[in-house]
Design a protein around this motif. Sequence first.
Motif, PDB file in Angstrom:
ATOM      1  N   ARG A 144       0.825  -1.218   0.000  1.00  0.00           N
ATOM      2  CA  ARG A 144       0.000   0.000   0.000  1.00  0.00           C
ATOM      3  C   ARG A 144       0.856   1.264   0.000  1.00  0.00           C
ATOM      4  O   ARG A 144       0.358   2.353  -0.277  1.00  0.00           O
ATOM      5  CB  ARG A 144      -0.975   0.002   1.179  1.00  0.00           C
ATOM      6  N   ILE A 149       0.753   2.348  -6.247  1.00  0.00           N
ATOM      7  CA  ILE A 149      -0.480   1.996  -5.542  1.00  0.00           C
ATOM      8  C   ILE A 149      -0.950   3.163  -4.678  1.00  0.00           C
ATOM      9  O   ILE A 149      -2.139   3.520  -4.666  1.00  0.00           O
ATOM     10  CB  ILE A 149      -0.262   0.741  -4.679  1.00  0.00           C
ATOM     11  N   TYR A 169      -6.694  -6.914  -9.860  1.00  0.00           N
ATOM     12  CA  TYR A 169      -5.272  -7.212 -10.021  1.00  0.00           C
ATOM     13  C   TYR A 169      -5.158  -8.426 -10.931  1.00  0.00           C
ATOM     14  O   TYR A 169      -5.819  -9.449 -10.694  1.00  0.00           O
ATOM     15  CB  TYR A 169      -4.611  -7.535  -8.675  1.00  0.00           C
ATOM     16  N   SER A 195      -0.562 -13.103  -2.645  1.00  0.00           N
ATOM     17  CA  SER A 195      -1.756 -12.275  -2.833  1.00  0.00           C
ATOM     18  C   SER A 195      -2.186 -11.561  -1.569  1.00  0.00           C
ATOM     19  O   SER A 195      -3.006 -10.636  -1.631  1.00  0.00           O
ATOM     20  CB  SER A 195      -2.915 -13.124  -3.378  1.00  0.00           C
ATOM     21  N   HIS A 197      -0.548  -9.417  -0.252  1.00  0.00           N
ATOM     22  CA  HIS A 197      -0.196  -8.030  -0.549  1.00  0.00           C
ATOM     23  C   HIS A 197      -1.367  -7.309  -1.217  1.00  0.00           C
ATOM     24  O   HIS A 197      -1.741  -6.198  -0.831  1.00  0.00           O
ATOM     25  CB  HIS A 197       1.010  -7.974  -1.480  1.00  0.00           C
ATOM     26  N   TYR A 198      -1.937  -7.932  -2.256  1.00  0.00           N
ATOM     27  CA  TYR A 198      -3.028  -7.297  -2.993  1.00  0.00           C
ATOM     28  C   TYR A 198      -4.277  -7.191  -2.119  1.00  0.00           C
ATOM     29  O   TYR A 198      -4.985  -6.180  -2.170  1.00  0.00           O
ATOM     30  CB  TYR A 198      -3.342  -8.089  -4.260  1.00  0.00           C
ATOM     31  N   LEU A 244      -9.072 -10.670  -8.034  1.00  0.00           N
ATOM     32  CA  LEU A 244      -7.639 -10.934  -8.139  1.00  0.00           C
ATOM     33  C   LEU A 244      -7.451 -12.229  -8.922  1.00  0.00           C
ATOM     34  O   LEU A 244      -7.980 -13.276  -8.540  1.00  0.00           O
ATOM     35  CB  LEU A 244      -7.004 -11.106  -6.755  1.00  0.00           C
ATOM     36  N   PHE A 259      -2.812  -3.618 -12.381  1.00  0.00           N
ATOM     37  CA  PHE A 259      -3.955  -3.334 -11.519  1.00  0.00           C
ATOM     38  C   PHE A 259      -4.797  -2.246 -12.157  1.00  0.00           C
ATOM     39  O   PHE A 259      -4.320  -1.475 -13.002  1.00  0.00           O
ATOM     40  CB  PHE A 259      -3.511  -2.923 -10.109  1.00  0.00           C
TER      41      PHE A 259
END
Length: 361
Positions: A144, A149, A169, A195, A197-198, A244, A259
């Motif tokens: 983030r 991002i 994503y 994932s 992270h996303y 995602l 993204f």
Amino acid sequence: MLDALAPVAERAAVRIPAEHRRPVAIVGAGSIVDVAHLPAYARHGLAVRGIFDVDAARARSVAGRHGVPTVYASLDDLLADPEVSVVDIAVVPWAQPETVRAGLAAGKHLLCQKPFAPDVATGRTLVEQAEAAGLAMAVNQQLRFDEGIAAAHAMARLGWIGEVTTVSYTVDIHTDFSAWDWLVASDHLEIMYHSIHYLDAVRDLLGDPRLVFGTGSRVPDQGTRGETRTINTLVYDGDVRAVLHVNHNNRNGDPRAEFRIDGTAGAIRGTLGLLYDYPRGRPDTLEVTSRVLPTDGWLPYPVTGRWLPDAFAGPMAGLLAAIATGDPAPTAARDNLGTLALVHALYRSMDSGTAQAPEPA
């Protein structure tokens, strides 16, 4: 039009004011500490007093490369250092809860590795221990803080694309997991260690979903136990959705790491440069088309920072600010329980074939 980008750049910037800085010690001397934590801290003028790793030779090597003055003989020695009030934990997942408990018992503020804990119940216990001791604890969810991002989220929060309707994503890359023996043997892989992270970045923008659908799979020759392909859908109130789609088995030389944030009055799109040539990477890209500004087609945003190492300063900056002000860090462990709950809800969905609601954090 370039003047319109100034408030975005201001919101996306990571800064550590001099009055927030404290000496830091690091537990763990793996590759991510070597190429991300230490370079990021150096760029922001943070003093790293010392480092400890169970592999003493590796700790000495990393310390030597980055001018870290002390290599501690043990975790106890690190935690007993009266000059250190902040400890950055970068250890294998199963060693983290014990390390966190020891750090809190020693009265240290902590930056923890993700995933924060093996399950929500364990994570909640650790959060309660930190809060009872009056100590700040955050999690190193650094995506983030990646400039691309962070700038995209700033544009959305400024209302440039109207009401956000969809976040997506799409990551289609080849990842060689063999460098991490423990990861190769893990029953849970893609969502828990990548994932996540996303998912945390989506939570940063949209909050917690009310329902999730998740599916994961493998390929015959992948060489790892856990899932390496996933498709996850997050359902929010109304018509807001996040999707995602991640695959680590693309061996065809055409990687993608993209993204997109769509809204009622425009859209934002970008790429995660790190994933095109990990760990060296390439610059991120970011563009916005807006009927609010308005733009004439797609307007590029000049991303100058990178996920690795630059974004790694973000969670530490947030922790240090929390210590100084008493306000929660953006990636405070209490909040990160929501990311952990989301991860486990997706695994329940994967196992059951049904939609699941994340456990209340």
